[in-house]
Write a protein that holds these residues in place. Structure first.
Motif, mmCIF file in Angstrom:
data_model
loop_
_atom_site.group_PDB
_atom_site.id
_atom_site.type_symbol
_atom_site.label_atom_id
_atom_site.label_comp_id
_atom_site.label_asym_id
_atom_site.label_seq_id
_atom_site.Cartn_x
_atom_site.Cartn_y
_atom_site.Cartn_z
ATOM 1 N N ALA A 58 34.389 37.673 25.585
ATOM 2 C CA ALA A 58 35.177 37.626 24.361
ATOM 3 C C ALA A 58 34.455 38.297 23.201
ATOM 4 C CB ALA A 58 35.515 36.173 24.018
ATOM 5 N N LYS A 59 33.134 38.176 23.147
ATOM 6 C CA LYS A 59 32.389 38.788 22.043
ATOM 7 C C LYS A 59 32.502 40.322 22.075
ATOM 8 C CE LYS A 59 27.858 38.997 24.370
ATOM 9 N NZ LYS A 59 26.421 38.612 24.253
ATOM 10 N N ASP A 60 32.632 40.903 23.286
ATOM 11 C CA ASP A 60 32.864 42.349 23.388
ATOM 12 C C ASP A 60 34.206 42.713 22.764
ATOM 13 O OD1 ASP A 60 30.490 42.903 25.074
ATOM 14 O OD2 ASP A 60 31.593 41.808 26.607
ATOM 15 N N CYS A 61 35.199 41.891 23.043
ATOM 16 C CA CYS A 61 36.547 42.151 22.524
ATOM 17 C C CYS A 61 36.587 42.000 21.014
ATOM 18 C CB CYS A 61 37.548 41.209 23.186
ATOM 19 S SG CYS A 61 37.614 41.338 24.993
ATOM 20 N N VAL A 62 35.906 40.979 20.490
ATOM 21 C CA VAL A 62 35.874 40.769 19.038
ATOM 22 C C VAL A 62 35.276 41.983 18.339
ATOM 23 C CG1 VAL A 62 34.822 39.411 17.186
ATOM 24 C CG2 VAL A 62 35.840 38.257 19.168
ATOM 25 N N ALA A 63 34.135 42.462 18.838
ATOM 26 C CA ALA A 63 33.495 43.631 18.222
ATOM 27 C C ALA A 63 34.382 44.867 18.336
ATOM 28 C CB ALA A 63 32.138 43.886 18.884
ATOM 29 N N SER A 64 35.053 45.019 19.482
ATOM 30 C CA SER A 64 35.942 46.174 19.685
ATOM 31 C C SER A 64 37.128 46.141 18.731
ATOM 32 C CB SER A 64 36.432 46.201 21.132
ATOM 33 O OG SER A 64 35.374 46.382 22.043
ATOM 34 N N ILE A 65 37.717 44.966 18.538
ATOM 35 C CA ILE A 65 38.872 44.831 17.639
ATOM 36 C C ILE A 65 38.461 45.150 16.207
ATOM 37 C CG2 ILE A 65 40.521 43.198 16.655
ATOM 38 C CD1 ILE A 65 40.398 41.730 19.418
ATOM 39 N N LYS A 66 37.311 44.659 15.791
ATOM 40 C CA LYS A 66 36.860 44.902 14.415
ATOM 41 C C LYS A 66 36.624 46.384 14.168
ATOM 42 C CE LYS A 66 34.671 40.413 13.560
ATOM 43 N NZ LYS A 66 33.372 39.706 13.347
ATOM 44 N N ARG A 67 36.009 47.064 15.128
ATOM 45 C CA ARG A 67 35.745 48.498 14.954
ATOM 46 C C ARG A 67 37.057 49.275 14.884
ATOM 47 N NH1 ARG A 67 34.548 53.260 18.084
ATOM 48 N NH2 ARG A 67 33.099 54.555 16.896
ATOM 49 N N ASP A 95 42.349 52.227 12.482
ATOM 50 C CA ASP A 95 43.755 52.389 12.856
ATOM 51 C C ASP A 95 44.681 51.824 11.782
ATOM 52 O OD1 ASP A 95 45.965 52.857 14.873
ATOM 53 O OD2 ASP A 95 46.155 50.701 14.540
ATOM 54 N N SER A 96 45.808 52.491 11.576
ATOM 55 C CA SER A 96 46.766 52.074 10.554
ATOM 56 C C SER A 96 47.311 50.667 10.827
ATOM 57 C CB SER A 96 47.914 53.088 10.504
ATOM 58 O OG SER A 96 48.888 52.712 9.582
ATOM 59 N N PHE A 97 47.748 50.419 12.054
ATOM 60 C CA PHE A 97 48.271 49.109 12.439
ATOM 61 C C PHE A 97 47.145 48.079 12.390
ATOM 62 C CE2 PHE A 97 51.865 47.586 15.526
ATOM 63 C CZ PHE A 97 52.058 46.458 14.757
ATOM 64 N N GLY A 98 45.981 48.474 12.872
ATOM 65 C CA GLY A 98 44.830 47.581 12.869
ATOM 66 C C GLY A 98 44.414 47.175 11.475
ATOM 67 N N ALA A 102 50.123 45.191 17.826
ATOM 68 C CA ALA A 102 49.003 45.960 17.290
ATOM 69 C C ALA A 102 47.922 46.174 18.352
ATOM 70 C CB ALA A 102 48.411 45.246 16.078
ATOM 71 N N LEU A 103 47.546 45.102 19.040
ATOM 72 C CA LEU A 103 46.475 45.200 20.039
ATOM 73 C C LEU A 103 46.896 45.992 21.273
ATOM 74 C CD1 LEU A 103 45.074 41.548 19.923
ATOM 75 C CD2 LEU A 103 44.187 43.581 18.753
ATOM 76 N N GLY A 104 48.211 46.134 21.470
ATOM 77 C CA GLY A 104 48.704 46.820 22.667
ATOM 78 C C GLY A 104 49.381 48.143 22.401
ATOM 79 N N LYS A 105 49.216 48.722 21.205
ATOM 80 C CA LYS A 105 49.921 49.964 20.881
ATOM 81 C C LYS A 105 49.507 51.071 21.845
ATOM 82 C CE LYS A 105 48.683 52.475 17.386
ATOM 83 N NZ LYS A 105 48.319 53.037 16.064
ATOM 84 N N ALA A 106 50.488 51.893 22.235
ATOM 85 C CA ALA A 106 50.237 52.963 23.200
ATOM 86 C C ALA A 106 49.807 54.256 22.537
ATOM 87 C CB ALA A 106 51.489 53.210 24.052
ATOM 88 N N GLY A 107 50.069 54.377 21.261
ATOM 89 C CA GLY A 107 49.704 55.607 20.566
ATOM 90 C C GLY A 107 48.308 55.531 19.983
ATOM 91 N N PRO A 108 47.834 56.660 19.485
ATOM 92 C CA PRO A 108 46.546 56.644 18.798
ATOM 93 C C PRO A 108 46.694 55.938 17.452
ATOM 94 C CG PRO A 108 47.530 58.825 18.675
ATOM 95 C CD PRO A 108 48.443 57.989 19.508
#
Length: 526
Positions: A105-114, A119-122, A154-160
């Protein structure tokens, strides 16, 4: 060993070689990408070629299905509490990175924050987030300031920029610096030592990948079943060479079939032609708003009068009028937010002498305009050359700089002035789904330095976008969409140039190709 046995052994070796070659060819998918993979990091750039690479290497917490809905991917399930302000996402068992380490989970947390920093949606998700944490190895927890029902979208968007899950050590990289070590948990491993810049990219099946056990394969959702041991990207900028390679069976799949070559290849019974990117490609001219002349909105507005979408689309698709549309606004035709609001700026009578007068009245003083045009990307090259001609016809001092798309991807990130290698204009496309709503549209922002290349600053656009997220129903969203489009025609963050639908071409012995975007799972031979 006797001479006879030596000859027998040599003959056996000679006969075996073609079988080995044939076996290798059967388990290798040979692909011609739209352009060279110049940038590996899908957070750092929004280039579609990088997005396509990223979905091979990185898995995502959610996927997107054919109805544009989010579906669990790495996530096993979610618990939502306290009026949708607490989200607890559980990870599937057995997820591993390509370096053999478990996905935590800590990998995912760091990835989401970066990802959320770029990202606009992010950015919208991060704006309502108090905290993202990992209370245990299998749980990602969001504590939100207010309800955000689009969190899975947001977490599952297919576009860049898609949200790639990578190890924490890589995800801790500054989001404005590139990650170059490609370690994901997706269905393919990136083979770094086989990459040849401008020529070749190689991926190998990740034997440690565990597909979802349920769901329907659509877009980036559902089980990701891999049927090839290797996927080789062969960069072939010359369309005649790519055409010949497909005819001879040397390549299996050409991502972006050149419109001029389509009639020829359509006659070949060994090939099949269809559209993968079913939402089309929306062409645009993007301004650099940091420097003159395009820091002046009146100058940008004046240029709307010079846009003839039919000219751009004919340059891209030729005489095949069924392959494009010339009624593109700031939302694609046929999508829920498309409207006529402000469209007269594009549909009224074109008058280049009037545009020249409007530019002079707006304060244009003949400043040099550096126009970057892709030399190795036929559709973008066509858009760019027509656009450069339009700017000249409007009386602008055009410095056309033709270079490869990879260089443009790198250079457009520069905020330097023109005399330091900066730029004024570039041309690209968004897929229809990436322009269909304010949540996804990178270009329809006004968040300045934190925004997408060009960095427009428009508090009004940002305010309307926030209102859209908070709208109580679709009717309210539709009304705000009309206001957004009117404001966009006033601020002009980019010029809409038309929408086209470009086919892909494959050997007929391939099957299972998913629609939406080029992905390499589910595809098989036979």
């Amino acid at each position: 060993m006797s001479r006879r046995r030596l000859l027998q052994a040599a003959a056996a070796s000679t006969l075996a070689a073609p079988a080995i070659v044939r076996a290798a060819a059967e388990t290798t998918l040979r692909f011609i990408p739209q352009a060279d993979l110049a940038v590996l990091d899908p957070v750092w750039t929004s280039a579609y070629v990088t997005r396509n690479h990223a979905f091979a290497v990185f898995d995502t917490l959610y996927g997107q299905d054919a109805s544009f809905k989010p579906q669990p991917q790495m996530v096993s399930g979610a618990i939502v509490e306290d009026k949708h302000t607490i989200w607890k996402l559980g990870l599937r068992d057995g997820l591993r990175f390509h370096d053999g380490t478990p996905v935590l989970a800590k990998d995912c947390v760091a990835s989401i924050k970066r990802w959320g920093a770029r990202d606009s949606f992010g950015q919208s998700l991060m704006a309502v987030t108090n905290e993202i944490s990992a209370p245990d190895d299998q749980t990602i927890q969001f504590r939100l300031k207010s309800s955000f029902p689009l969190l899975p979208d947001a977490l599952g968007k297919a576009g860049p920029n898609m949200c790639p899950i990578m190890p924490e050590r890589l995800a801790n990289t500054d989001p404005f610096k590139q990650v170059t070590e490609m370690v994901g948990s997706g269905p393919f491993r990136f083979i770094a030592d086989e990459r040849v810049s401008g020529s070749r990219v190689v991926y190998a099946k990740f034997d440690g990948y565990i597909p979802r056990s349920s769901g329907k394969p659509e877009w980036t959702a559902g089980p990701k079943q891999v049927h090839f041991d290797r996927v080789e990207w062969n960069v072939i900028p010359d369309t005649a060479t790519a055409t010949a390679a497909m005819q001879r069976g040397e390549m299996d799949w050409w991502e972006k079939l050149d419109f001029d070559q389509k009639p020829l290849l359509a006659k070949d019974p060994k090939l099949q032609i269809f559209v993968v990117e079913t939402t089309g490609n929306c062409g645009f001219l993007r301004f650099n708003e940091l420097f003159p002349p395009f820091d002046n909105p009146a100058i940008r507005r004046a240029l709307l009068g010079g846009v003839i979408q039919g000219d751009y689309m004919a340059a891209v698709a030729g005489d095949d009028t069924s392959a494009y549309r010339t009624d593109l606004g700031y939302f694609p035709p046929g999508t829920p937010l498309a409207s006529d609001a402000g469209m007269s700026a594009l549909t009224s009578q074109r008058d280049f002498e009037k545009v020249k007068r409007d530019l002079a009245a707006a304060g244009y003083k003949g400043e040099r305009v550096v126009v970057m045009v892709a030399s190795d990307f036929p559709t973008l090259g066509a858009l760019g050359n027509v656009g450069a001609d339009m700017l000249r016809r409007c009386g602008m001092n055009v410095d056309l700089q033709s270079t490869d798309w990879g260089t443009i991807i790198q250079r457009r990130a520069s905020k330097a002035p023109l005399d330091k290698g900066g730029w004024s204009v570039f041309f690209s496309t968004f897929t229809g789904i990436d322009m269909a709503s304010p949540a996804n549209s990178q270009g329809l922002r006004g968040n300045g330095a934190a925004g997408w290349f060009g960095w427009p600053d428009s508090p009004k656009l940002e305010s309307l976008r926030a209102n859209w997220f908070n709208a109580p129903d679709e009717a309210a969203q539709k009304k705000i969409g009309e206001e957004l489009q009117r404001q966009a025609f006033n601020d002009v963050p980019f010029l809409p140039l038309g929408q086209y639908f470009q086919s892909t071409v494959q050997q007929r012995n391939l099957s299972g190709t998913l629609r939406g975007l080029p992905v390499f799972w589910n595809v098989k031979r036979g």
